[in-house]
Scaffold this active site. Sequence first.
Site: not given
Length: 480
Positions: A78, A153, A177
Amino acid sequence: MDYLNCSLTEILDKLKSGEVTSEELVRLCFDKIRKTADLNALNSTYEQEALARARQIDEDRHHGKEVGVLGGVPIVIKDNINLLGTKTTCASKFLENFISPYTATCAQRLVDAGAVVIAKANMDEFAMGSSNENSAFGPVKNPIDTTRVPGGSSGGSAASVAAKQCFASLGTETGGSIREPSSFCGVVGLKPTYGRVSRYGVVAFASSLDQVGPITRTVQDNALLTSIIAGHDDFDMTSSTEEVPNYLSTINDGVKGLRIGIARQFFKDNLNTEIKSAIMQAVDDLKSLGAEVVDVDLPSLDASLATYYILSSAEAASNLARFDGVKYGVRADNYSDIADLYFKSRTQGFGKEVKRRIMLGNYVLSSGYYDAFYRKAKRVQKVIRQEFLDVFKKCDVLFCPTTPTTAFKLGEKSNDPVAMYLSDIFTVPVNIAGVPALNIPCGKASDGMPIGLQIIGKHFDEATIYRVAQAYENLHKEGQ
Ligand code: GLN
């Protein structure tokens, strides 16, 4: 043979036997990345560097050198995880050109184990969001239905694994997330116990809740990655010294005699009926394998969402104070004094949702409202945590849905923050209590989208979660 259809564990065997090389895998991943570019799952890619590293690993393997447990496997991380010399943007204009000054411990452990990091995944700006529509670089699309969101997210991380651009990815969690996008994209995602994985080098959102975890296509792959990234780190004083068990050695132990808790507060009358029956079917499946089912109570569950948004916004307001135009990222051009520099840099650099959280956070921390909001939320957190501890005296894991709906349409909730926050209703209690939880796909709804089963465990008992998840996955393998 389409090697991209293999799980990480399967591909490791093929790498070891010499059936395929790391260089071939990196090439295949990049072909796929190009073909699926419209998903917008990745913020930056490292094709040449990855190929060079893959060739080196292939050569080392050829010469009998040690290449690590993950030797040669393409992986995505990420875009809030630092990797020396690469951009870490947090999908924010603020950090659009920020270059990682060092490598996060979780990324370093993957690299040390021989993984080839091929890209950084798109995300909601500073990890604030549940749909990936808050990225400054545009939304990510769900690979199963591109008119829908992938969740957030860590939407890019989940979409990338589901679209087979890589064999696994790292996401981060503060309130769901990893699990929510994993549920929306039909992949396996774990939020480890708070303190299980080092946060060093991961851009902070709410430090008392943040955790890094793996997103994979199988349970075994997930357990393997957790065993690599977990464990104490001298650079993160909140990382635990608790020993990391060998998850793979107990993963096939079955569920005979294990107690599955069902808390009715997760199954209210207004719960989507398809999701409810999918979870109940999973409970029956596990029962047929010898698990017991017990009813338990989490009376304060309803207070979780408000508690989460108070605590996480308060911590975010403090953590994001460092982005002021002086040291990191964007600096406004024409400013009259230091206050003006802060004001203009922050106005230009942050997106709408991030500004909303900073305002919310400063509000709940302000002198007139601290007691009414922040202090109260801290007290409620203690109550919720205690309720989880009590529940886990009666059962070994809890079963519940990961999300109240399947993946929704792009744009459907973007103008209604409360509707968006409600997507996190089943995931945030876990972060508040600090316990681990995993999402595993559990059938499809009539809209064709995956449903996610959430398996919640005791503090530091990821091993039992993996055992249960593996038993469930085995039962459903044939149908996949
Ligand atoms: N959707 C939640 C939020 O926006 C969770 C985010 C996260 O876990 N990073 O705060």
